[in-house]
Design a protein around this motif. Structure first.
Motif, PDB file in Angstrom:
ATOM      1  N   PHE A   1      -5.839   3.913   1.587  1.00  0.00           N
ATOM      2  CA  PHE A   1      -4.653   3.071   1.728  1.00  0.00           C
ATOM      3  C   PHE A   1      -3.928   3.335   3.044  1.00  0.00           C
ATOM      4  O   PHE A   1      -3.437   2.401   3.679  1.00  0.00           O
ATOM      5  CB  PHE A   1      -3.703   3.276   0.547  1.00  0.00           C
ATOM      6  CG  PHE A   1      -4.238   2.767  -0.773  1.00  0.00           C
ATOM      7  CD1 PHE A   1      -5.384   1.993  -0.852  1.00  0.00           C
ATOM      8  CD2 PHE A   1      -3.576   3.072  -1.943  1.00  0.00           C
ATOM      9  CE1 PHE A   1      -5.863   1.523  -2.071  1.00  0.00           C
ATOM     10  CE2 PHE A   1      -4.039   2.609  -3.173  1.00  0.00           C
ATOM     11  CZ  PHE A   1      -5.190   1.834  -3.236  1.00  0.00           C
TER      12      PHE A   1
ATOM     13  N   ILE B   1      -3.111  -0.071 -10.498  1.00  0.00           N
ATOM     14  CA  ILE B   1      -2.695  -0.018  -9.088  1.00  0.00           C
ATOM     15  C   ILE B   1      -3.725  -0.752  -8.221  1.00  0.00           C
ATOM     16  O   ILE B   1      -3.371  -1.556  -7.357  1.00  0.00           O
ATOM     17  CB  ILE B   1      -2.513   1.446  -8.624  1.00  0.00           C
ATOM     18  CG1 ILE B   1      -1.287   2.064  -9.312  1.00  0.00           C
ATOM     19  CG2 ILE B   1      -2.368   1.516  -7.098  1.00  0.00           C
ATOM     20  CD1 ILE B   1      -1.184   3.567  -9.157  1.00  0.00           C
TER      21      ILE B   1
ATOM     22  N   ARG C   1     -11.764  -0.730  -7.670  1.00  0.00           N
ATOM     23  CA  ARG C   1     -11.205  -1.161  -8.957  1.00  0.00           C
ATOM     24  C   ARG C   1     -12.299  -1.255 -10.017  1.00  0.00           C
ATOM     25  O   ARG C   1     -12.143  -0.809 -11.138  1.00  0.00           O
ATOM     26  CB  ARG C   1     -10.515  -2.503  -8.804  1.00  0.00           C
ATOM     27  CG  ARG C   1      -9.766  -2.912 -10.088  1.00  0.00           C
ATOM     28  CD  ARG C   1      -9.795  -4.371 -10.389  1.00  0.00           C
ATOM     29  NE  ARG C   1     -11.163  -4.882 -10.467  1.00  0.00           N
ATOM     30  CZ  ARG C   1     -11.518  -6.103 -10.178  1.00  0.00           C
ATOM     31  NH1 ARG C   1     -10.631  -6.977  -9.742  1.00  0.00           N
ATOM     32  NH2 ARG C   1     -12.760  -6.497 -10.276  1.00  0.00           N
TER      33      ARG C   1
ATOM     34  N   GLU D   1      -3.496  -4.522  -8.595  1.00  0.00           N
ATOM     35  CA  GLU D   1      -2.391  -5.086  -7.815  1.00  0.00           C
ATOM     36  C   GLU D   1      -2.695  -5.072  -6.320  1.00  0.00           C
ATOM     37  O   GLU D   1      -2.326  -6.000  -5.600  1.00  0.00           O
ATOM     38  CB  GLU D   1      -1.085  -4.353  -8.120  1.00  0.00           C
ATOM     39  CG  GLU D   1      -0.632  -4.519  -9.553  1.00  0.00           C
ATOM     40  CD  GLU D   1      -0.627  -5.968 -10.024  1.00  0.00           C
ATOM     41  OE1 GLU D   1      -0.285  -6.870  -9.239  1.00  0.00           O
ATOM     42  OE2 GLU D   1      -0.991  -6.207 -11.186  1.00  0.00           O
ATOM     43  N   CYS D   2      -3.379  -4.042  -5.857  1.00  0.00           N
ATOM     44  CA  CYS D   2      -3.790  -4.004  -4.450  1.00  0.00           C
ATOM     45  C   CYS D   2      -4.760  -5.149  -4.154  1.00  0.00           C
ATOM     46  O   CYS D   2      -4.659  -5.799  -3.108  1.00  0.00           O
ATOM     47  CB  CYS D   2      -4.425  -2.658  -4.106  1.00  0.00           C
ATOM     48  SG  CYS D   2      -3.255  -1.297  -4.049  1.00  0.00           S
TER      49      CYS D   2
ATOM     50  N   HIS E   1       1.401   3.383 -14.581  1.00  0.00           N
ATOM     51  CA  HIS E   1       0.769   3.279 -13.266  1.00  0.00           C
ATOM     52  C   HIS E   1      -0.633   3.865 -13.299  1.00  0.00           C
ATOM     53  O   HIS E   1      -0.908   4.863 -12.653  1.00  0.00           O
ATOM     54  CB  HIS E   1       1.599   4.013 -12.213  1.00  0.00           C
ATOM     55  CG  HIS E   1       3.004   3.543 -12.105  1.00  0.00           C
ATOM     56  ND1 HIS E   1       3.345   2.370 -11.491  1.00  0.00           N
ATOM     57  CD2 HIS E   1       4.163   4.089 -12.531  1.00  0.00           C
ATOM     58  CE1 HIS E   1       4.645   2.216 -11.534  1.00  0.00           C
ATOM     59  NE2 HIS E   1       5.178   3.231 -12.164  1.00  0.00           N
TER      60      HIS E   1
ATOM     61  N   PHE F   1       0.823  -1.208   0.000  1.00  0.00           N
ATOM     62  CA  PHE F   1       0.000   0.000   0.000  1.00  0.00           C
ATOM     63  C   PHE F   1       0.862   1.264   0.000  1.00  0.00           C
ATOM     64  O   PHE F   1       0.482   2.272  -0.602  1.00  0.00           O
ATOM     65  CB  PHE F   1      -0.999   0.003   1.164  1.00  0.00           C
ATOM     66  CG  PHE F   1      -2.218  -0.816   0.889  1.00  0.00           C
ATOM     67  CD1 PHE F   1      -3.059  -0.532  -0.179  1.00  0.00           C
ATOM     68  CD2 PHE F   1      -2.545  -1.900   1.692  1.00  0.00           C
ATOM     69  CE1 PHE F   1      -4.186  -1.290  -0.452  1.00  0.00           C
ATOM     70  CE2 PHE F   1      -3.673  -2.666   1.440  1.00  0.00           C
ATOM     71  CZ  PHE F   1      -4.496  -2.363   0.364  1.00  0.00           C
TER      72      PHE F   1
ATOM     73  N   ARG G   1       3.688   1.534  -1.540  1.00  0.00           N
ATOM     74  CA  ARG G   1       4.101   1.633  -2.940  1.00  0.00           C
ATOM     75  C   ARG G   1       2.949   2.170  -3.791  1.00  0.00           C
ATOM     76  O   ARG G   1       3.150   3.018  -4.663  1.00  0.00           O
ATOM     77  CB  ARG G   1       4.540   0.262  -3.447  1.00  0.00           C
ATOM     78  CG  ARG G   1       5.091   0.300  -4.837  1.00  0.00           C
ATOM     79  CD  ARG G   1       5.750  -1.039  -5.172  1.00  0.00           C
ATOM     80  NE  ARG G   1       6.229  -0.986  -6.520  1.00  0.00           N
ATOM     81  CZ  ARG G   1       5.517  -1.329  -7.579  1.00  0.00           C
ATOM     82  NH1 ARG G   1       4.303  -1.780  -7.426  1.00  0.00           N
ATOM     83  NH2 ARG G   1       6.018  -1.237  -8.781  1.00  0.00           N
ATOM     84  N   ALA G   2       1.745   1.689  -3.532  1.00  0.00           N
ATOM     85  CA  ALA G   2       0.575   2.166  -4.274  1.00  0.00           C
ATOM     86  C   ALA G   2       0.368   3.663  -4.059  1.00  0.00           C
ATOM     87  O   ALA G   2       0.078   4.399  -5.013  1.00  0.00           O
ATOM     88  CB  ALA G   2      -0.671   1.378  -3.867  1.00  0.00           C
TER      89      ALA G   2
ATOM     90  N   GLU H   1       2.674   5.621  -6.158  1.00  0.00           N
ATOM     91  CA  GLU H   1       2.402   5.542  -7.594  1.00  0.00           C
ATOM     92  C   GLU H   1       1.144   6.300  -8.012  1.00  0.00           C
ATOM     93  O   GLU H   1       0.979   6.596  -9.187  1.00  0.00           O
ATOM     94  CB  GLU H   1       2.271   4.075  -8.023  1.00  0.00           C
ATOM     95  CG  GLU H   1       3.583   3.336  -7.948  1.00  0.00           C
ATOM     96  CD  GLU H   1       3.433   1.873  -8.318  1.00  0.00           C
ATOM     97  OE1 GLU H   1       2.343   1.458  -8.769  1.00  0.00           O
ATOM     98  OE2 GLU H   1       4.413   1.139  -8.151  1.00  0.00           O
ATOM     99  N   LEU H   2       0.282   6.610  -7.049  1.00  0.00           N
ATOM    100  CA  LEU H   2      -0.961   7.305  -7.395  1.00  0.00           C
ATOM    101  C   LEU H   2      -0.670   8.740  -7.816  1.00  0.00           C
ATOM    102  O   LEU H   2       0.205   9.399  -7.271  1.00  0.00           O
ATOM    103  CB  LEU H   2      -1.920   7.310  -6.200  1.00  0.00           C
ATOM    104  CG  LEU H   2      -2.656   6.018  -5.940  1.00  0.00           C
ATOM    105  CD1 LEU H   2      -3.381   6.084  -4.606  1.00  0.00           C
ATOM    106  CD2 LEU H   2      -3.642   5.708  -7.056  1.00  0.00           C
TER     107      LEU H   2
ATOM    108  N   THR I   1      -4.535   4.171 -12.319  1.00  0.00           N
ATOM    109  CA  THR I   1      -5.245   3.902 -11.067  1.00  0.00           C
ATOM    110  C   THR I   1      -5.847   2.503 -11.099  1.00  0.00           C
ATOM    111  O   THR I   1      -5.792   1.770 -10.114  1.00  0.00           O
ATOM    112  CB  THR I   1      -6.332   4.962 -10.835  1.00  0.00           C
ATOM    113  OG1 THR I   1      -5.703   6.252 -10.759  1.00  0.00           O
ATOM    114  CG2 THR I   1      -7.096   4.708  -9.545  1.00  0.00           C
TER     115      THR I   1
END
Length: 152
Positions: free
Chosen positions: A43, A97, A147, A100-101, A92, A25, A27-28, A31-32, A94
């Motif tokens: 997150f 991301i 998502r 992957e989350c 990247h 999270f 990392r997410a 990247e956002l 959304t």
């Protein structure tokens, strides 16, 4: 004695997967894009949950007189390496991301279910993990709904 060893191994696996979740999270969040403030807050809340879960689990490990694992799991490191490689090709978005989350949330749900399916856990630890698992399932559902609400 054997049950204590199995219990501690199971609990340490859960510490490591929570570390993976925190790292994922974080990392997410990095990247956002700037317009993802609400998502970043969500997150951050999930990261806080995993820190709390780790502390609760670590308390039980310490009560059993054993050492607490640190770091992240090997599978978590491999997953993040794969994400880095995938991101180099896909960018990247959304949506990616959140995909992957969700993948990470699937992994932690599976790890908790495996722990709860084991026979070594005392009832009071099983109760703690069941409560944490319920929270994790709700977080997974949140990530999945987010998502599904984002265009590719």
């Amino acid at each position: 004695m054997e049950n204590t060893k199995a219990t501690v191994e199971t609990l340490n696996d859960l510490v490591l997967i929570n570390n993976d979740r925190i790292a994922g999270f974080e990392r997410a969040i990095n990247e956002l894009k700037d317009d993802g403030a609400d998502l970043k807050n969500t997150f951050v809340n999930f990261i806080g949950d995993s820190h709390r879960f780790k502390m609760e689990i670590a308390t039980e490990i310490a009560a059993l007189g054993k050492d607490i694992e640190t770091g992240t799991s090997t599978s978590g490191k491999l997953h993040r390496t794969w994400l880095d490689l995938k991101a180099a090709f896909n960018g990247h978005s959304t949506h990616s991301i959140l995909e992957e989350c969700e993948f990470g949330e699937d992994a932690i749900k599976k790890t908790y279910q495996t722990a709860l399916d084991g026979e070594a856990l005392p009832a009071y630890i099983r109760e703690l993990l069941t409560r944490q698992q319920s929270n994790l399932k709700a977080a997974h559902d949140t990530v999945k709904a987010l998502r599904d609400g984002v265009l590719h």
